[in-house]
Design a protein around this motif. Structure first.
Motif, PDB file in Angstrom:
ATOM      1  N   TYR A 170       6.428   9.278 -15.280  1.00  0.00           N
ATOM      2  CA  TYR A 170       5.012   9.323 -15.675  1.00  0.00           C
ATOM      3  C   TYR A 170       4.940   9.128 -17.184  1.00  0.00           C
ATOM      4  CZ  TYR A 170       0.149  10.973 -15.480  1.00  0.00           C
ATOM      5  OH  TYR A 170      -1.225  11.069 -15.550  1.00  0.00           O
ATOM      6  N   PRO A 171       4.142   8.186 -17.669  1.00  0.00           N
ATOM      7  CA  PRO A 171       4.131   7.884 -19.114  1.00  0.00           C
ATOM      8  C   PRO A 171       3.744   9.100 -19.961  1.00  0.00           C
ATOM      9  CG  PRO A 171       2.966   6.198 -17.876  1.00  0.00           C
ATOM     10  CD  PRO A 171       3.248   7.302 -16.906  1.00  0.00           C
ATOM     11  N   LEU A 172       4.454   9.293 -21.061  1.00  0.00           N
ATOM     12  CA  LEU A 172       4.193  10.428 -21.955  1.00  0.00           C
ATOM     13  C   LEU A 172       2.830  10.322 -22.625  1.00  0.00           C
ATOM     14  CD1 LEU A 172       7.681  10.745 -23.722  1.00  0.00           C
ATOM     15  CD2 LEU A 172       6.815  12.033 -21.785  1.00  0.00           C
ATOM     16  N   ASP A 173       2.333   9.097 -22.763  1.00  0.00           N
ATOM     17  CA  ASP A 173       1.062   8.916 -23.476  1.00  0.00           C
ATOM     18  C   ASP A 173      -0.124   8.825 -22.518  1.00  0.00           C
ATOM     19  OD1 ASP A 173       1.366   5.311 -24.175  1.00  0.00           O
ATOM     20  OD2 ASP A 173       1.707   6.514 -22.380  1.00  0.00           O
ATOM     21  N   ARG A 174       0.100   9.307 -21.282  1.00  0.00           N
ATOM     22  CA  ARG A 174      -1.031   9.402 -20.363  1.00  0.00           C
ATOM     23  C   ARG A 174      -1.484  10.853 -20.280  1.00  0.00           C
ATOM     24  NH1 ARG A 174      -0.791   6.214 -14.753  1.00  0.00           N
ATOM     25  NH2 ARG A 174      -2.870   7.074 -14.636  1.00  0.00           N
ATOM     26  N   ILE A 175      -2.708  11.058 -19.841  1.00  0.00           N
ATOM     27  CA  ILE A 175      -3.243  12.410 -19.735  1.00  0.00           C
ATOM     28  C   ILE A 175      -2.419  13.196 -18.710  1.00  0.00           C
ATOM     29  CG2 ILE A 175      -5.284  13.785 -19.105  1.00  0.00           C
ATOM     30  CD1 ILE A 175      -5.597  12.293 -21.723  1.00  0.00           C
ATOM     31  N   CYS A 176      -2.092  14.433 -19.072  1.00  0.00           N
ATOM     32  CA  CYS A 176      -1.214  15.251 -18.244  1.00  0.00           C
ATOM     33  C   CYS A 176      -1.835  15.497 -16.867  1.00  0.00           C
ATOM     34  CB  CYS A 176      -0.949  16.585 -18.935  1.00  0.00           C
ATOM     35  SG  CYS A 176       0.324  17.569 -18.121  1.00  0.00           S
TER      36      CYS A 176
ATOM     37  N   LYS B 251      -4.724  17.053 -22.396  1.00  0.00           N
ATOM     38  CA  LYS B 251      -3.719  16.670 -23.413  1.00  0.00           C
ATOM     39  C   LYS B 251      -2.837  15.557 -22.853  1.00  0.00           C
ATOM     40  CE  LYS B 251      -3.281  21.435 -25.056  1.00  0.00           C
ATOM     41  NZ  LYS B 251      -2.359  22.576 -25.115  1.00  0.00           N
ATOM     42  N   LEU B 252      -2.109  14.906 -23.754  1.00  0.00           N
ATOM     43  CA  LEU B 252      -1.138  13.905 -23.319  1.00  0.00           C
ATOM     44  C   LEU B 252       0.032  14.616 -22.635  1.00  0.00           C
ATOM     45  CD1 LEU B 252      -1.087  11.509 -26.408  1.00  0.00           C
ATOM     46  CD2 LEU B 252      -2.367  11.262 -24.280  1.00  0.00           C
ATOM     47  N   PHE B 253       0.578  13.941 -21.636  1.00  0.00           N
ATOM     48  CA  PHE B 253       1.675  14.522 -20.862  1.00  0.00           C
ATOM     49  C   PHE B 253       2.838  14.921 -21.764  1.00  0.00           C
ATOM     50  CE2 PHE B 253       4.267  15.573 -17.489  1.00  0.00           C
ATOM     51  CZ  PHE B 253       5.373  14.751 -17.297  1.00  0.00           C
ATOM     52  N   GLY B 254       3.156  14.084 -22.740  1.00  0.00           N
ATOM     53  CA  GLY B 254       4.269  14.357 -23.645  1.00  0.00           C
ATOM     54  C   GLY B 254       4.050  15.600 -24.494  1.00  0.00           C
ATOM     55  N   GLU B 255       2.790  15.981 -24.682  1.00  0.00           N
ATOM     56  CA  GLU B 255       2.471  17.154 -25.501  1.00  0.00           C
ATOM     57  C   GLU B 255       2.165  18.363 -24.628  1.00  0.00           C
ATOM     58  OE1 GLU B 255      -0.895  15.781 -27.637  1.00  0.00           O
ATOM     59  OE2 GLU B 255       0.243  14.339 -28.834  1.00  0.00           O
TER      60      GLU B 255
END
Lengths: 268, 177
Positions: free
Chosen positions: A228-234, A240-244
């Motif tokens: 799942y892309p880190l820069d997509r919504i969690c 927040k972004l998934f990566g954050e």
């Protein structure tokens, strides 16, 4: 009230002729207005709103079946407005559309739309839809916005104004203003995920069935979202972004929708 | 989430009213009123009032009569429509002595504006703001009876309209301290 009950019972039938019913109510309303029966005219106006709520529910249902999601959304918004206006003017009639109202709100929560446009407008001249008087701050025509007079609801008709700009909002007055991107040819691109609605429509066979949404939380294993892309919504719905957000966690708590559909009891 | 702030004002009531070029007759009426609706300036456009001001003004007029005025000439009155779902009362200058009378009126007005039927999805889904209750915003500028006195206070509120009946007593308590 008996005539309202009869109308509600008939208009839920597949063969009901809405156009004829509207014409008949319009005729009754004109007759009541001519006789000076303000209360009677308002009651007939209320019955028109009940008709509208039913017609729009059936329309929204058919639009969902055809996967015409945005137009179904607009129909649901119209239902919400019609019923709120009804409740403001004929509160006793709300009981006849409460189930439709509940269904509408439940369905709206299943749509993926969260961001809307909102226009900013300077209105320099408007008039009362009932008497035609120009809206003046100190010369009140006596008609209250949103109230029914002579079988018609008072609105302010904008005659002159200036569009100042647009904002992006999450809490719009006009829910039809959903954001859609365009492709290079200018054609609207619908990138939203309607999978919950698609699943609903596999089970929802009658627009008058009761729909109850139970919203809860469910933990899923982190491995289910590998890639799942880190820069997509969690997926947890935090915004927040998934990566954050949940990227480093062993499990993710997601919003879980349980949809209960039950048959409407006869006569209701 | 609601926000409430009370700060010292920088302008007296005379300065507030003089920002608008009122005709002579209205200047006297506005200066003597206990409650005055003040215009906004949005993006360098002419002075305007939020949509719904006619309803709010008439509501206050019904309750207070000539004690309420609006700081604009009839011919200059225009409305600003912003289409996010919020009851916007704008800026209201209230003389200190009238505060206890006007605050309950604001609660009553807000209660009438809330859609009569609450949305039923419970608990409400996460991040669906259009399912949340209607919000209200206003700025009350409490002024002294002496229009040249600079001892004014600005009370700014933005939050759920159905919580006003708990917020207003808090405002009164802070004000009385």
């Amino acid at each position: 009230m008996n005539s309202v009950k009869s109308l509600v019972a008939r208009c839920t039938q597949p063969s009901f002729d809405f156009d004829y019913a509207y014409k008949e109510l319009e005729r009754q309303k004109k007759s009541l207005v001519a006789a000076g029966d303000e209360e009677g005219a308002t009651a007939v106006w209320g019955m028109e709103r009940i008709l509208s709520a039913n017609k729009l529910l059936q329309k929204a249902y058919n639009q969902l079946r055809k996967e015409d999601y945005y137009n179904a959304w607009c129909s649901l918004d119209e239902i919400d407005r019609a019923i709120n206006n009804l409740a403001n003017n004929c509160h006793d009639y709300y009981q006849y559309v409460k189930d439709i109202h509940d269904t509408t709100h439940s369905l709206q929560t299943l749509f993926p739309y969260r961001l809307f446009t909102s226009y900013e407008m300077l209105i320099t001249k408007s008039k009362c839809s009932i008497c035609g008087s120009e809206i003046s701050i100190r010369q009140n025509c006596g008609h209250v916005l949103g109230k029914v007079y002579g079988g018609e609801m008072c609105c302010h008709i904008v005659e002159d104004g200036k569009l100042l700009g647009f904002s992006l909002v999450t809490n719009p007055e006009n829910k039809y203003a959903v954001l859609f991107p365009q492709d290079k040819s200018g054609k609207k691109v619908d990138q939203y995920d309607y999978s919950i609605l698609k699943d609903l429509m596999k089970k929802w066979k009658n627009p008058y069935d009761f729909i109850r949404i139970i919203i809860g939380k469910k933990k899923i294993d982190r491995t289910l979202v590998d890639g799942y892309p880190l820069d997509r919504i969690c997926p947890c719905g935090s915004g927040k972004l998934f990566g954050e957000c949940c990227y480093g966690k062993p499990s993710i708590e997601i919003t879980n929708y349980t949809i209960q559909i039950s048959k409407r009891p006869p006569g209701r | 989430m609601s926000k409430l702030s009370i700060t010292d004002g920088s302008l007296n009531s005379k300065d507030l009213f003089d920002q608008v070029s009122l005709n002579n007759d209205l200047q006297l009426k506005v200066a003597s009123a206990d409650v005055v609706l003040l215009p906004n300036r949005f993006k360098d456009e002419p002075f305007s009032f939020y949509v719904g001001t006619t309803s709010f003004f008439n509501y206050l007029k019904d309750a207070l009569g000539d004690r309420v005025e609006i700081c604009i000439n009839d011919t200059d009155y225009c409305e600003l429509e912003l289409c996010s779902r919020q009851i916007r009362l704008g800026k209201i200058a209230i003389k200190k002595a009238a505060l206890n009378v006007v605050l309950p009126l604001i609660i009553g007005y807000a209660a009438n504006q809330i859609p009569p039927i609450k949305k039923v999805v419970d608990p409400a889904p996460v991040n669906v703001e259009y399912m949340e209750p209607t919000t209200i915003s206003f700025t009350i500028i409490v002024t002294d009876a002496d229009s040249t006195s600079k001892s004014t206070k600005e009370i700014l509120y933005e939050g759920p309209a159905d919580e006003l009946d708990t917020v207003i007593p808090a405002i009164k308590q802070i004000w009385d301290e």
